[in-house]
Motif scaffolding. Structure first.
Motif, PDB file in Angstrom:
ATOM      1  N   ILE A  27       0.833  -1.209   0.000  1.00 52.10           N
ATOM      2  CA  ILE A  27       0.000   0.000   0.000  1.00 52.10           C
ATOM      3  C   ILE A  27       0.865   1.255   0.000  1.00 52.10           C
ATOM      4  CG2 ILE A  27      -0.238   0.108   2.504  1.00 52.10           C
ATOM      5  CD1 ILE A  27      -3.166   1.027   2.062  1.00 52.10           C
ATOM      6  N   ASP A  28       2.068   1.157   0.567  1.00 50.68           N
ATOM      7  CA  ASP A  28       2.933   2.347   0.630  1.00 50.68           C
ATOM      8  C   ASP A  28       3.327   2.848  -0.749  1.00 50.68           C
ATOM      9  OD1 ASP A  28       2.819   2.521   3.370  1.00 50.68           O
ATOM     10  OD2 ASP A  28       4.596   1.268   3.675  1.00 50.68           O
ATOM     11  N   ARG A  29       3.366   1.966  -1.744  1.00 51.41           N
ATOM     12  CA  ARG A  29       3.672   2.395  -3.108  1.00 51.41           C
ATOM     13  C   ARG A  29       2.549   3.296  -3.628  1.00 51.41           C
ATOM     14  NH1 ARG A  29       4.486  -2.347  -7.112  1.00 51.41           N
ATOM     15  NH2 ARG A  29       5.506  -3.001  -5.233  1.00 51.41           N
ATOM     16  N   GLU A  30       1.305   2.918  -3.366  1.00 49.15           N
ATOM     17  CA  GLU A  30       0.153   3.725  -3.798  1.00 49.15           C
ATOM     18  C   GLU A  30       0.147   5.065  -3.059  1.00 49.15           C
ATOM     19  OE1 GLU A  30      -3.178   4.293  -6.229  1.00 49.15           O
ATOM     20  OE2 GLU A  30      -1.828   2.592  -6.224  1.00 49.15           O
ATOM     21  N   ARG A  31       0.397   4.999  -1.766  1.00 49.23           N
ATOM     22  CA  ARG A  31       0.434   6.214  -0.952  1.00 49.23           C
ATOM     23  C   ARG A  31       1.519   7.167  -1.452  1.00 49.23           C
ATOM     24  NH1 ARG A  31      -0.208   6.914   5.282  1.00 49.23           N
ATOM     25  NH2 ARG A  31       0.579   9.014   5.513  1.00 49.23           N
ATOM     26  N   SER A  32       2.714   6.649  -1.711  1.00 49.86           N
ATOM     27  CA  SER A  32       3.820   7.478  -2.201  1.00 49.86           C
ATOM     28  C   SER A  32       3.485   8.097  -3.549  1.00 49.86           C
ATOM     29  CB  SER A  32       5.095   6.642  -2.335  1.00 49.86           C
ATOM     30  OG  SER A  32       5.512   6.189  -1.078  1.00 49.86           O
ATOM     31  N   GLY A  33       2.830   7.329  -4.413  1.00 48.68           N
ATOM     32  CA  GLY A  33       2.426   7.854  -5.715  1.00 48.68           C
ATOM     33  C   GLY A  33       1.476   9.021  -5.573  1.00 48.68           C
ATOM     34  N   SER A  34       0.546   8.925  -4.634  1.00 54.25           N
ATOM     35  CA  SER A  34      -0.389  10.025  -4.388  1.00 54.25           C
ATOM     36  C   SER A  34       0.342  11.272  -3.934  1.00 54.25           C
ATOM     37  CB  SER A  34      -1.410   9.615  -3.322  1.00 54.25           C
ATOM     38  OG  SER A  34      -2.204   8.557  -3.781  1.00 54.25           O
ATOM     39  N   GLU A  35       1.284  11.084  -3.040  1.00 56.28           N
ATOM     40  CA  GLU A  35       2.039  12.228  -2.537  1.00 56.28           C
ATOM     41  C   GLU A  35       2.907  12.856  -3.634  1.00 56.28           C
ATOM     42  OE1 GLU A  35       3.872  10.544   0.970  1.00 56.28           O
ATOM     43  OE2 GLU A  35       2.152  11.124   2.189  1.00 56.28           O
ATOM     44  N   LEU A  36       3.469  12.025  -4.506  1.00 55.04           N
ATOM     45  CA  LEU A  36       4.308  12.540  -5.593  1.00 55.04           C
ATOM     46  C   LEU A  36       3.530  13.423  -6.574  1.00 55.04           C
ATOM     47  CD1 LEU A  36       6.601   9.508  -6.466  1.00 55.04           C
ATOM     48  CD2 LEU A  36       7.314  11.733  -5.584  1.00 55.04           C
ATOM     49  N   ILE A  37       2.224  13.166  -6.733  1.00 51.93           N
ATOM     50  CA  ILE A  37       1.443  13.973  -7.664  1.00 51.93           C
ATOM     51  C   ILE A  37       0.631  15.055  -6.954  1.00 51.93           C
ATOM     52  CG2 ILE A  37       1.370  12.272  -9.506  1.00 51.93           C
ATOM     53  CD1 ILE A  37      -1.389  11.446  -8.596  1.00 51.93           C
ATOM     54  N   GLY A  38       1.024  15.370  -5.707  1.00 57.63           N
ATOM     55  CA  GLY A  38       0.451  16.517  -5.031  1.00 57.63           C
ATOM     56  C   GLY A  38      -0.769  16.260  -4.178  1.00 57.63           C
ATOM     57  N   ARG A  39      -0.985  15.005  -3.800  1.00 61.92           N
ATOM     58  CA  ARG A  39      -2.091  14.696  -2.888  1.00 61.92           C
ATOM     59  C   ARG A  39      -1.494  14.196  -1.579  1.00 61.92           C
ATOM     60  NH1 ARG A  39      -4.788  12.454  -7.796  1.00 61.92           N
ATOM     61  NH2 ARG A  39      -3.924  10.434  -7.295  1.00 61.92           N
ATOM     62  N   PRO A  40      -1.300  15.083  -0.610  1.00 60.60           N
ATOM     63  CA  PRO A  40      -0.712  14.659   0.661  1.00 60.60           C
ATOM     64  C   PRO A  40      -1.593  13.603   1.333  1.00 60.60           C
ATOM     65  CG  PRO A  40      -0.996  17.055   0.575  1.00 60.60           C
ATOM     66  CD  PRO A  40      -1.650  16.492  -0.636  1.00 60.60           C
ATOM     67  N   ALA A  41      -0.966  12.537   1.791  1.00 63.63           N
ATOM     68  CA  ALA A  41      -1.695  11.437   2.408  1.00 63.63           C
ATOM     69  C   ALA A  41      -1.733  11.592   3.923  1.00 63.63           C
ATOM     70  CB  ALA A  41      -1.060  10.114   2.030  1.00 63.63           C
ATOM     71  N   GLU A  42      -2.865  11.195   4.479  1.00 65.55           N
ATOM     72  CA  GLU A  42      -3.046  11.186   5.933  1.00 65.55           C
ATOM     73  C   GLU A  42      -3.365   9.768   6.366  1.00 65.55           C
ATOM     74  OE1 GLU A  42      -6.057  13.935   7.154  1.00 65.55           O
ATOM     75  OE2 GLU A  42      -5.206  15.577   5.993  1.00 65.55           O
ATOM     76  N   ASP A  43      -2.873   9.388   7.547  1.00 66.71           N
ATOM     77  CA  ASP A  43      -3.178   8.074   8.096  1.00 66.71           C
ATOM     78  C   ASP A  43      -4.642   8.006   8.500  1.00 66.71           C
ATOM     79  OD1 ASP A  43      -0.561   7.188   7.831  1.00 66.71           O
ATOM     80  OD2 ASP A  43       0.004   7.835   9.845  1.00 66.71           O
ATOM     81  N   ILE A  44      -5.275   6.873   8.194  1.00 68.52           N
ATOM     82  CA  ILE A  44      -6.636   6.607   8.646  1.00 68.52           C
ATOM     83  C   ILE A  44      -6.685   5.167   9.133  1.00 68.52           C
ATOM     84  CG2 ILE A  44      -7.717   8.264   7.058  1.00 68.52           C
ATOM     85  CD1 ILE A  44      -8.674   5.764   5.433  1.00 68.52           C
ATOM     86  N   GLU A  45      -7.787   4.819   9.756  1.00 63.94           N
ATOM     87  CA  GLU A  45      -8.024   3.448  10.183  1.00 63.94           C
ATOM     88  C   GLU A  45      -9.509   3.168  10.002  1.00 63.94           C
ATOM     89  OE1 GLU A  45      -8.101   1.405  14.422  1.00 63.94           O
ATOM     90  OE2 GLU A  45      -6.045   1.911  13.805  1.00 63.94           O
ATOM     91  N   ILE A  46      -9.822   2.037   9.381  1.00 66.35           N
ATOM     92  CA  ILE A  46     -11.220   1.643   9.208  1.00 66.35           C
ATOM     93  C   ILE A  46     -11.389   0.266   9.821  1.00 66.35           C
ATOM     94  CG2 ILE A  46     -13.044   1.088   7.552  1.00 66.35           C
ATOM     95  CD1 ILE A  46     -11.895   3.212   5.693  1.00 66.35           C
ATOM     96  N   ASP A  47     -12.177   0.195  10.866  1.00 64.15           N
ATOM     97  CA  ASP A  47     -12.459  -1.058  11.570  1.00 64.15           C
ATOM     98  C   ASP A  47     -11.179  -1.800  11.945  1.00 64.15           C
ATOM     99  OD1 ASP A  47     -14.177  -2.865  12.787  1.00 64.15           O
ATOM    100  OD2 ASP A  47     -14.422  -4.065  10.962  1.00 64.15           O
ATOM    101  N   GLY A  48     -10.192  -1.058  12.449  1.00 65.23           N
ATOM    102  CA  GLY A  48      -8.936  -1.642  12.899  1.00 65.23           C
ATOM    103  C   GLY A  48      -7.912  -1.891  11.812  1.00 65.23           C
ATOM    104  N   ASN A  49      -8.223  -1.538  10.570  1.00 64.51           N
ATOM    105  CA  ASN A  49      -7.299  -1.744   9.458  1.00 64.51           C
ATOM    106  C   ASN A  49      -6.651  -0.414   9.081  1.00 64.51           C
ATOM    107  OD1 ASN A  49      -7.905  -4.650   8.682  1.00 64.51           O
ATOM    108  ND2 ASN A  49      -9.931  -3.719   8.727  1.00 64.51           N
TER     109      ASN A  49
END
Length: 172
Positions: free
Chosen positions: A96-118
């Motif tokens: 998942i970190d690859r997807e997250r890094s890609g988002s940040e590289l194109i100008g979408r800062p990522a924030e940590d979330i949790e859904i039902d413990g995930n």
């Protein structure tokens, strides 16, 4: 001509030999541990087990002109050059970190979330687009909501998180 070919092959051989590490040892235990960290995630079903009506309701759009379903995921689209869309993707054995890094590289800062413990992330652009990824062992699911050129009829991150929550609840 043969001489040039022989010289060319010799040069290629020398260059390729220089690409090796010279270390024939097995991969380190750290590399092996990282590759095998985590178990595969659950089964999510077609479109993350979310029905077309649920996507329409969350997205606050009355109708989609195109719905795509394939082995990779699903996409709901509204007509227009840069029309609104919602997509779901299920990534097996992908970090998942690859997807997250890609988002940040194109100008979408990522924030940590949790859904039902995930654990996961949410990344947005100017209130018109949001993506949410949720990790399950070696796998992750990804929802993306874009209002394109239209004024959003609902909060894109609220929609993406609502759809991700339905997927997490229905995981088998």
């Amino acid at each position: 001509m043969r001489g040039r070919v022989a010289i060319g092959l010799a040069v290629c051989g020398i260059l390729l030999a220089g690409c090796g590490t010279g270390d024939d040892a097995a991969p380190s235990s750290q590399d092996s541990a990282e590759a095998s960290a985590g178990e595969p995630g659950p089964y999510f079903g077609q479109c993350g087990s979310v029905a077309d009506e649920e996507v329409r309701g969350a997205f606050a759009v009355t109708a989609f002109t195109m719905i795509t379903r394939n082995s990779v995921g699903c996409e709901w689209e509204v007509a227009g050059f840069s029309g609104p869309s919602v997509s779901f993707s299920w990534y097996r054995g992908s970090p998942i970190d690859r997807e997250r890094s890609g988002s940040e590289l194109i100008g979408r800062p990522a924030e940590d979330i949790e859904i039902d413990g995930n654990p996961g992330f949410s990344a947005a652009t100017e209130g018109y687009m949001c993506e949410v990824g949720v990790r399950f062992g070696k796998d992750f699911v990804h929802w993306s909501v874009s209002y394109g050129d239209l004024r959003p009829s609902a909060d894109p991150c609220g929609v993406a998180e609502q759809l991700a929550s339905l997927t997490v609840e229905r995981a088998q």
